[in-house]
Structure formats: structure tokens, C-alpha cells
Design a protein around this motif. Structure first.
Motif, PDB file in Angstrom:
ATOM      1  N   ASN A   1       0.942  -1.179   0.017  1.00 41.74           N
ATOM      2  CA  ASN A   1       0.011   0.032   0.074  1.00 41.74           C
ATOM      3  C   ASN A   1       0.926   1.344   0.022  1.00 41.74           C
ATOM      4  O   ASN A   1       1.937   1.479   0.857  1.00 41.74           O
ATOM      5  CB  ASN A   1      -1.031   0.163   1.306  1.00 41.74           C
ATOM      6  N   VAL A   2       0.615   2.177  -0.913  1.00 44.83           N
ATOM      7  CA  VAL A   2       1.551   3.363  -1.080  1.00 44.83           C
ATOM      8  C   VAL A   2       0.929   4.398  -1.197  1.00 44.83           C
ATOM      9  O   VAL A   2      -0.359   4.707  -1.578  1.00 44.83           O
ATOM     10  CB  VAL A   2       2.594   3.116  -2.245  1.00 44.83           C
ATOM     11  N   VAL A   3       1.474   5.463  -0.952  1.00 42.66           N
ATOM     12  CA  VAL A   3       0.913   7.037  -0.834  1.00 42.66           C
ATOM     13  C   VAL A   3       1.597   7.737  -1.934  1.00 42.66           C
ATOM     14  O   VAL A   3       2.684   7.832  -1.912  1.00 42.66           O
ATOM     15  CB  VAL A   3       1.032   7.758   0.490  1.00 42.66           C
ATOM     16  N   VAL A   4       0.614   8.588  -2.784  1.00 40.60           N
ATOM     17  CA  VAL A   4       1.127   9.208  -4.000  1.00 40.60           C
ATOM     18  C   VAL A   4       1.971  10.441  -3.268  1.00 40.60           C
ATOM     19  O   VAL A   4       1.183  11.173  -2.447  1.00 40.60           O
ATOM     20  CB  VAL A   4       0.266   9.579  -4.842  1.00 40.60           C
ATOM     21  N   GLN A   5       2.904  10.880  -3.742  1.00 39.70           N
ATOM     22  CA  GLN A   5       3.638  12.005  -3.205  1.00 39.70           C
ATOM     23  C   GLN A   5       3.805  13.120  -4.181  1.00 39.70           C
ATOM     24  O   GLN A   5       3.818  12.771  -5.413  1.00 39.70           O
ATOM     25  CB  GLN A   5       5.251  11.809  -2.769  1.00 39.70           C
TER      26      GLN A   5
ATOM     27  N   LYS B   1       6.218  14.869  -4.850  1.00 37.76           N
ATOM     28  CA  LYS B   1       7.537  14.701  -5.725  1.00 37.76           C
ATOM     29  C   LYS B   1       8.193  13.304  -5.566  1.00 37.76           C
ATOM     30  O   LYS B   1       8.091  12.987  -4.065  1.00 37.76           O
ATOM     31  CB  LYS B   1       8.387  16.040  -5.434  1.00 37.76           C
ATOM     32  N   GLY B   2       8.687  12.703  -6.314  1.00 42.64           N
ATOM     33  CA  GLY B   2       9.374  11.596  -5.940  1.00 42.64           C
ATOM     34  C   GLY B   2       8.504  10.255  -5.935  1.00 42.64           C
ATOM     35  O   GLY B   2       7.334  10.464  -6.415  1.00 42.64           O
ATOM     36  N   GLU B   3       9.075   9.201  -5.424  1.00 45.23           N
ATOM     37  CA  GLU B   3       8.404   7.937  -5.338  1.00 45.23           C
ATOM     38  C   GLU B   3       7.543   7.824  -4.519  1.00 45.23           C
ATOM     39  O   GLU B   3       7.514   8.434  -3.426  1.00 45.23           O
ATOM     40  CB  GLU B   3       9.242   7.030  -5.388  1.00 45.23           C
ATOM     41  N   PRO B   4       6.270   7.133  -4.500  1.00 43.31           N
ATOM     42  CA  PRO B   4       5.336   6.916  -3.638  1.00 43.31           C
ATOM     43  C   PRO B   4       6.025   6.465  -2.372  1.00 43.31           C
ATOM     44  O   PRO B   4       6.975   5.697  -2.339  1.00 43.31           O
ATOM     45  CB  PRO B   4       4.457   5.842  -4.148  1.00 43.31           C
ATOM     46  N   PHE B   5       5.354   6.803  -1.274  1.00 44.33           N
ATOM     47  CA  PHE B   5       5.673   6.271   0.186  1.00 44.33           C
ATOM     48  C   PHE B   5       5.169   4.998   0.426  1.00 44.33           C
ATOM     49  O   PHE B   5       3.720   4.952   0.464  1.00 44.33           O
ATOM     50  CB  PHE B   5       5.575   7.036   1.173  1.00 44.33           C
ATOM     51  N   ASN B   6       5.908   4.040   0.766  1.00 45.45           N
ATOM     52  CA  ASN B   6       5.196   2.650   0.941  1.00 45.45           C
ATOM     53  C   ASN B   6       4.869   2.425   2.434  1.00 45.45           C
ATOM     54  O   ASN B   6       5.722   2.474   3.451  1.00 45.45           O
ATOM     55  CB  ASN B   6       6.364   1.531   0.468  1.00 45.45           C
ATOM     56  N   LEU B   7       3.557   2.350   2.822  1.00 44.96           N
ATOM     57  CA  LEU B   7       3.184   2.105   4.039  1.00 44.96           C
ATOM     58  C   LEU B   7       3.553   0.557   4.487  1.00 44.96           C
ATOM     59  O   LEU B   7       3.455   0.457   5.739  1.00 44.96           O
ATOM     60  CB  LEU B   7       1.754   2.293   4.102  1.00 44.96           C
ATOM     61  N   MET B   8       3.818  -0.171   3.493  1.00 47.63           N
ATOM     62  CA  MET B   8       4.155  -1.499   4.238  1.00 47.63           C
ATOM     63  C   MET B   8       5.613  -1.873   4.123  1.00 47.63           C
ATOM     64  O   MET B   8       6.100  -3.051   3.921  1.00 47.63           O
ATOM     65  CB  MET B   8       3.452  -2.354   3.261  1.00 47.63           C
ATOM     66  N   ARG B   9       6.667  -0.757   4.117  1.00 47.39           N
ATOM     67  CA  ARG B   9       8.017  -0.921   3.862  1.00 47.39           C
ATOM     68  C   ARG B   9       8.656  -1.763   4.988  1.00 47.39           C
ATOM     69  O   ARG B   9       9.777  -2.280   4.563  1.00 47.39           O
ATOM     70  CB  ARG B   9       8.435   0.564   3.918  1.00 47.39           C
ATOM     71  N   ASN B  10       8.092  -1.790   6.005  1.00 47.11           N
ATOM     72  CA  ASN B  10       8.493  -2.925   6.792  1.00 47.11           C
ATOM     73  C   ASN B  10       8.119  -4.153   7.197  1.00 47.11           C
ATOM     74  O   ASN B  10       8.637  -4.986   7.894  1.00 47.11           O
ATOM     75  CB  ASN B  10       8.412  -2.352   8.476  1.00 47.11           C
ATOM     76  N   ILE B  11       7.224  -4.594   6.190  1.00 51.60           N
ATOM     77  CA  ILE B  11       6.789  -6.010   6.029  1.00 51.60           C
ATOM     78  C   ILE B  11       7.561  -6.814   5.137  1.00 51.60           C
ATOM     79  O   ILE B  11       7.742  -6.460   3.702  1.00 51.60           O
ATOM     80  CB  ILE B  11       5.355  -5.961   5.612  1.00 51.60           C
TER      81      ILE B  11
END
Length: 430
Positions: free
Chosen positions: A401-405, A407-417
Motif C-alpha cells: 500500500n503506497v501514498v502518492v507523493q 514529488k518523488g516515488e510513492p511512500f510505501n506504508l508496508m515498507r517494514n513488512i
């Protein structure tokens, strides 16, 4: 509710945004969901209508929100109507919202008991010219049950035929698709609970465990972390079950050598997370399984980079299809002739990847969002490519699941999984 109370400032902001889009001299009404019967005196667990929750924070049946920004008196511009509570109800059903508590939850000062709704609505209709009705126009919706909202709309049209009619849904589709920071924090919290459940599984799964035992482990971890449970019906698909996209029986034994596709995630405060991971029953991927897994992971990573402001959903899926085609060629699942002779309406890659890559996420797992409009910052999307190979008796899907930013790449809400092969194998064998 199990979740911590949400600051009412969020709902105050949401109402202001909605009312700013309303036509002059108009009223909007939002109803809670019904409690749906099963049989005899049995009912399904109550789940609040997401629109009234989005605008008020009220998470209770038999509730109505009325908005009238141009009302002649200030106290009439935002009104809540609740089922009147008393000591008898408290004993048999538990605490319901009082007028004071409703203000704390919603930020709405004018709170009436539901028995006064029709009298007050009638007064508002004498002032107003237009009524906003709240119809369900989600692109995936198939509604066969008459909802409380639908009953109200039918009644209102018969009672007030001379008023103009407008629709709340187009406004809400746009507003709800772009998240406030508080909403992103709530989705992040749901993702964090999902992470706890997944990590619990990595030490639990062994050959001969059953799919329903895995489901039980997840439910335990989710609920103990203040979630109501699964954000959607869980898919725990071992072996060839993974090639059934919406497999929900979860009743088979997981065999040594098989993979398990886990499309499972927690909700928190009515906000959804939506995760898919695929893990080996034995704790080790075969070389072939690893090759397909890493191909799916590469597609997911490349697709994620394209979720930027201005991107059109339809064109995004075309580009993802090109990436998937390249990976399937590398795996030997299709050849150049398949691509050259493909039907443009159903490209060659669709034989192994037949669903979409992304959908909006938020209060609904398939959340509001107008797919013909460009993506915007603070929209939240899933990214979930898969490769399904019935002939080899496994399917692999990976989803974050990611958040559109801005600027730059989307922020991954599941980066720690955990998602990399080495990390999953290491955790399953530690």
C-alpha cells in the motif's frame, strides 16, 4: 469501539470540504447502515456506512447527519440525529452515544434524538431548494439489498417532489480519494497491525498446517492490537488454490513444497490495509518458485514508481502490462509469437496476470476514486501484480500500500513488512 478515539478535527475538516462543494441553499443527508438480520434473532456485526463516518466519526447504528451550510440559523448548519439512549439500552446493548459524547466524537454541537428527525427535516425543506441524496456509485458496487440510505431516498422523493435533487457521491468520490494526514496515519496503523500478523505467521507455518489455522493466528494478532479483525474476507490459498483469485474457503492442508498466497490485512478505526504475500510452506522456495517470485517483485517495484501525480489509471495499467510481458518472456511462459499475435483487448500476458494492478485504498478496501481523473498527491493505492500458473500448481501475488507523493516515488506504508526472498526464508527458519 476497540480503536482509540479519533480527533474530531478530522471530521470537522471533512465536513467543511464537502459543504464547500454544495450548491447554494441545499441540504445533504447521510444515514448509517442497518444491522442486517441472519435468521431468527441473529444479526451480522454492525459496520458503519463509510460516508457518515467520514463526515462525522459516528460509528453507531440508527444515526443521521444533516448538513445545511446556508441554513438561516447557525445551529441548523450541522445536525446529528441519534437513537435516544437510556439505562435499559445500556444494560442490554452497552453504551450508546449521548449528546455530549457525540459532540466530542464529531465536533457537531447540535445533536437531536432520532425521533425529531422528520419534524426538523420538514422545517429545513421549507428553506432549501436542493437535496443531496447519497447513492452508491462505486465502479465495483453490486447492491441487491435495500439499504437504509436507499429507503430514505425513496421516502424523501415521494415526500418532497418539488425540490431539486443533487448527488453527494461525485463530491465524496473526489474528497475521499485524497487523504488527510490523519487518515494516512490511520491506514499506516492498520498496516502496522498487518505486519504483526504476518511476522507471527512466519514462525508458525510448517508443513501440514491448515489454512484455517493460519487464519486463526492472524485474527488473534489483529484483534489483540485493537482491530475489529480482517479488513476484507481473507484469502489463504495454498498450492493450486492460489490460482483461484478470490479463494476464501481456507479449509485445506498446506503441503510440503507448496506456496501459500496470503491476501490478508487488518482494519483499524474502519480504515483498511490490503496486503498480499506468498510464502513457502517448507520455509524454502524452489529455484523455479524463486524465479517467478522475483519476477512479480520486479513488476511491483517498477509499477510503484509510476504512481505519481498526473498519471492516468488506464494508461498506468497498459505500462504495467508491458513490464509483465517482459518478465513472462524471461520465464518462458510466453514467447515472441504470443506477443506478436496477441489480441489488443486481451494481451498475451493476461493468461498469467488477469487482474488489475492497483486500486484506491482507504475507508473501503476498494475505496472511492474516479478512475478517469489523474492521480493526485495523498491518494493511497495498492500495488499488486501476480503470476498464476495452474500447470505448475502455484500462483504468486505481492501487494503493498503506497501514498502518492507530490514529488518523488510513492511512500510505501508496508515498507517494514518482509517481502524479499532471503528475509522471508531467514525468518521462517530462525
Amino acid at each position: 469501539m476497540k480503536y482509540h478515539q479519533i480527533n474530531s478535527a478530522l471530521f470537522v475538516k471533512n465536513r467543511r470540504k464537502f459543504m464547500a462543494e454544495m450548491k447554494p441553499n441545499s441540504v445533504a443527508v447521510f444515514n448509517s447502515n442497518d444491522i442486517y438480520p441472519v435468521s431468527a434473532d441473529s444479526t451480522l456485526p454492525f459496520a458503519q456506512h463509510r460516508d457518515i463516518f467520514y463526515l462525522s466519526g459516528v460509528d453507531q447504528e440508527e444515526s443521521v447527519l444533516l448538513l445545511f451550510p446556508d441554513a438561516p440559523y447557525e445551529h441548523q448548519r450541522e445536525m446529528l440525529f441519534l437513537r435516544e439512549t437510556n439505562e435499559h439500552i445500556a444494560v442490554w446493548e452497552g453504551e450508546k452515544l449521548t449528546k455530549e459524547r457525540a459532540f466530542q466524537v464529531s465536533g457537531i454541537r447540535t445533536v437531536y434524538w432520532l425521533q425529531d428527525f422528520h419534524k426538523i427535516l420538514n422545517e429545513m425543506m421549507t428553506y432549501a431548494e436542493t437535496m443531496y441524496i447519497n447513492t452508491n456509485e462505486h465502479y465495483r458496487a453490486t447492491v441487491e439489498t435495500e439499504t437504509r440510505e436507499a429507503r430514505f431516498v425513496k421516502w424523501w422523493k415521494e415526500r418532497y417532489p418539488a425540490h431539486n435533487v443533487a448527488k453527494s457521491n461525485p463530491i465524496l468520490q473526489r474528497l475521499r480519494s485524497v487523504k488527510e494526514s490523519e487518515e494516512i496515519d490511520l491506514i499506516q496503523h492498520a498496516c502496522d497491525i498487518t505486519e504483526k500478523g504476518f511476522r507471527r505467521l512466519l514462525g508458525f507455518v510448517k508443513p501440514n498446517v491448515t489454512e484455517y489455522e493460519i487464519e486463526a493466528e492472524l485474527a488473534h494478532e489483529f484483534i489483540r492490537n485493537r482491530s475489529k479483525g480482517f479488513a476484507y474476507t481473507p484469502i489463504i490459498a495454498s498450492g493450486n488454490n492460489a490460482n483461484v483469485l478470490h479463494y476464501i474457503e481456507n479449509n485445506q492442508q498446506c503441503k510440503d513444497g507448496d506456496l501459500i498466497l496470503l491476501d490478508v490485512a487488518a482494519e483499524y478505526a474502519n480504515y483498511s490495509s490490503d496486503m498480499t504475500r506468498t510464502i513457502p510452506v517448507s520455509g524454502r522456495f524452489t529455484d523455479r518458485q524463486k524465479a517467478v517470485y522475483n519476477a512479480v517483485l520486479r513488476v511491483k517495484n517498477e509499477a510503484t514508481k509510476m504512481l505519481t501525480p498526473g498519471t492516468l489509471w488506464k494508461q498506468y495499467h497498459v505500462e504495467v502490462g508491458k513490464i509483465m510481458t517482459s518478465e513472462l518472456l524471461g520465464l518462458g511462459l510466453i514467447d515472441k509469437a504470443d506477443v506478436q499475435n496477441e489480441n489488443p483487448e486481451w494481451p498475451a500476458y493476461k493468461k498469467y496476470f488477469m487482474h488489475g494492478t492497483s486500486h484506491h485504498l482507504g475507508l473501503d478496501t476498494h475505496d472511492y476514486g474516479l478512475l478517469h481523473e489523474p492521480m493526485k498527491a495523498n491518494m493511497v493505492f495498492t500495488v499488486e501484480p501476480g503470476i498464476y500458473i495452474p500447470a505448475e500448481k502455484f500462483g504468486i501475488r505481492l501487494e503493498d500500500n503506497v501514498v502518492v507523493q507530490e514529488k518523488g516515488e510513492p511512500f510505501n506504508l508496508m515498507r517494514n513488512i518482509p517481502i524479499e526472498v532471503d528475509e522471508i526464508e531467514s525468518l521462517m527458519n530462525s
